[in-house]
Scaffold this motif. Sequence first.
Motif, PDB file in Angstrom:
ATOM      1  N   ASP A  18       0.772  -1.186   0.035  1.00  0.00           N
ATOM      2  CA  ASP A  18      -0.030   0.115   0.117  1.00  0.00           C
ATOM      3  C   ASP A  18       0.999   1.271   0.018  1.00  0.00           C
ATOM      4  O   ASP A  18       0.527   2.111  -0.760  1.00  0.00           O
ATOM      5  CB  ASP A  18      -0.954  -0.034   1.272  1.00  0.00           C
ATOM      6  N   HIS A  45       0.990  -4.631  -8.653  1.00  0.00           N
ATOM      7  CA  HIS A  45      -0.402  -5.183  -8.963  1.00  0.00           C
ATOM      8  C   HIS A  45      -0.410  -6.697  -9.155  1.00  0.00           C
ATOM      9  O   HIS A  45      -1.447  -7.187  -8.901  1.00  0.00           O
ATOM     10  CB  HIS A  45      -1.135  -4.206  -9.658  1.00  0.00           C
ATOM     11  N   ARG A  46       0.535  -7.038  -9.835  1.00  0.00           N
ATOM     12  CA  ARG A  46       0.756  -8.299 -10.023  1.00  0.00           C
ATOM     13  C   ARG A  46       0.821  -9.235  -8.793  1.00  0.00           C
ATOM     14  O   ARG A  46       0.229 -10.224  -8.430  1.00  0.00           O
ATOM     15  CB  ARG A  46       1.905  -8.709 -11.039  1.00  0.00           C
ATOM     16  N   ARG A  48      -0.079  -7.809  -5.761  1.00  0.00           N
ATOM     17  CA  ARG A  48      -1.236  -7.988  -5.171  1.00  0.00           C
ATOM     18  C   ARG A  48      -2.236  -9.132  -5.672  1.00  0.00           C
ATOM     19  O   ARG A  48      -3.194  -9.134  -5.101  1.00  0.00           O
ATOM     20  CB  ARG A  48      -1.777  -6.483  -5.247  1.00  0.00           C
ATOM     21  N   GLY A  49      -2.283  -9.234  -6.844  1.00  0.00           N
ATOM     22  CA  GLY A  49      -3.217 -10.032  -7.509  1.00  0.00           C
ATOM     23  C   GLY A  49      -4.584  -9.276  -7.868  1.00  0.00           C
ATOM     24  O   GLY A  49      -5.663  -9.900  -7.693  1.00  0.00           O
ATOM     25  N   ASP A  50      -4.384  -7.867  -8.031  1.00  0.00           N
ATOM     26  CA  ASP A  50      -5.438  -6.929  -8.328  1.00  0.00           C
ATOM     27  C   ASP A  50      -5.667  -6.659  -9.772  1.00  0.00           C
ATOM     28  O   ASP A  50      -5.003  -5.876 -10.532  1.00  0.00           O
ATOM     29  CB  ASP A  50      -4.994  -5.640  -7.482  1.00  0.00           C
ATOM     30  N   ALA A  51      -6.455  -7.682 -10.340  1.00  0.00           N
ATOM     31  CA  ALA A  51      -6.634  -7.687 -11.932  1.00  0.00           C
ATOM     32  C   ALA A  51      -7.206  -6.266 -12.324  1.00  0.00           C
ATOM     33  O   ALA A  51      -6.559  -5.729 -13.477  1.00  0.00           O
ATOM     34  CB  ALA A  51      -7.378  -8.662 -12.250  1.00  0.00           C
ATOM     35  N   SER A  52      -7.976  -5.444 -11.520  1.00  0.00           N
ATOM     36  CA  SER A  52      -8.592  -4.405 -12.152  1.00  0.00           C
ATOM     37  C   SER A  52      -7.450  -3.344 -12.392  1.00  0.00           C
ATOM     38  O   SER A  52      -7.206  -2.627 -13.240  1.00  0.00           O
ATOM     39  CB  SER A  52      -9.829  -3.966 -11.272  1.00  0.00           C
ATOM     40  N   ALA A  53      -6.692  -2.984 -11.298  1.00  0.00           N
ATOM     41  CA  ALA A  53      -5.820  -2.234 -10.889  1.00  0.00           C
ATOM     42  C   ALA A  53      -4.484  -2.416 -11.958  1.00  0.00           C
ATOM     43  O   ALA A  53      -3.943  -1.557 -12.606  1.00  0.00           O
ATOM     44  CB  ALA A  53      -5.136  -2.172  -9.595  1.00  0.00           C
ATOM     45  N   LEU A  54      -4.273  -3.825 -12.319  1.00  0.00           N
ATOM     46  CA  LEU A  54      -3.225  -4.089 -13.265  1.00  0.00           C
ATOM     47  C   LEU A  54      -3.544  -3.774 -14.640  1.00  0.00           C
ATOM     48  O   LEU A  54      -2.713  -3.236 -15.219  1.00  0.00           O
ATOM     49  CB  LEU A  54      -2.909  -5.642 -13.170  1.00  0.00           C
ATOM     50  N   GLU A  85     -10.071 -12.633 -16.552  1.00  0.00           N
ATOM     51  CA  GLU A  85     -10.542 -12.236 -15.176  1.00  0.00           C
ATOM     52  C   GLU A  85     -11.422 -11.109 -15.081  1.00  0.00           C
ATOM     53  O   GLU A  85     -11.989 -10.760 -13.964  1.00  0.00           O
ATOM     54  CB  GLU A  85      -9.051 -11.935 -14.487  1.00  0.00           C
TER      55      GLU A  85
END
Length: 202
Positions: A18, A45-46, A48-54, A85
């Motif tokens: 963060d 972001h990879r 984090r696993g945050d697909a939308s942010a990535l 995703e």
Amino acid sequence: VLQSKLGEVLFRDLEDLDGAAEAFEAVLAREPTNPTVLAQLDALHRARGDASALERVLARRERVTSDPEVLADVQSRRALLLVDELDRVDEGVDLFLELLEAHPERTEYIEVLDRILATGVREADIARALELQSARRGDYERQVEMLSILIRTEDDLSRRKSLELRAAHLCAARLGGYAPAFDYLALALALEPGEAGLMRRP
């Protein structure tokens, strides 16, 4: 520069994702096209696993990347996210079609498009692209398979007839399949019953 270094330390050394994201975004607020920071935010972001942010970061990288190999990697990863995703399959298909046109040697794009084709999504668009690639590679059996999809999905009678004639020619001239060739020819001639020009068996 200091904030970029801070973000890197937070991300790589302290694993404060963060805090690192805040530092990287602060840099990008001043330098929105900074390729190094965008790449770092991509990695973050990879992790984090945050697909939308990535996906959003990859779209930003896509606009500023000039290296062709980096661009292809960024686009293909974004396209996969869209398809697998984010439930934005049409956008992903469009991107993969662009990638395949630019890099016809990349079989991984064909594999993904094959997988999407099997679901029945965007059949005509995908089959049209894969038919062209099959012709370039001399994979005539696969080319006929794609032509059969195009025939099934084509509403214009003139275009459908042209596709059926192409399939008939490929079956006879390239695959030695005279029975399927006559089947395709019969379909083509059925669109104009008075037309002559039947193929002869050898």
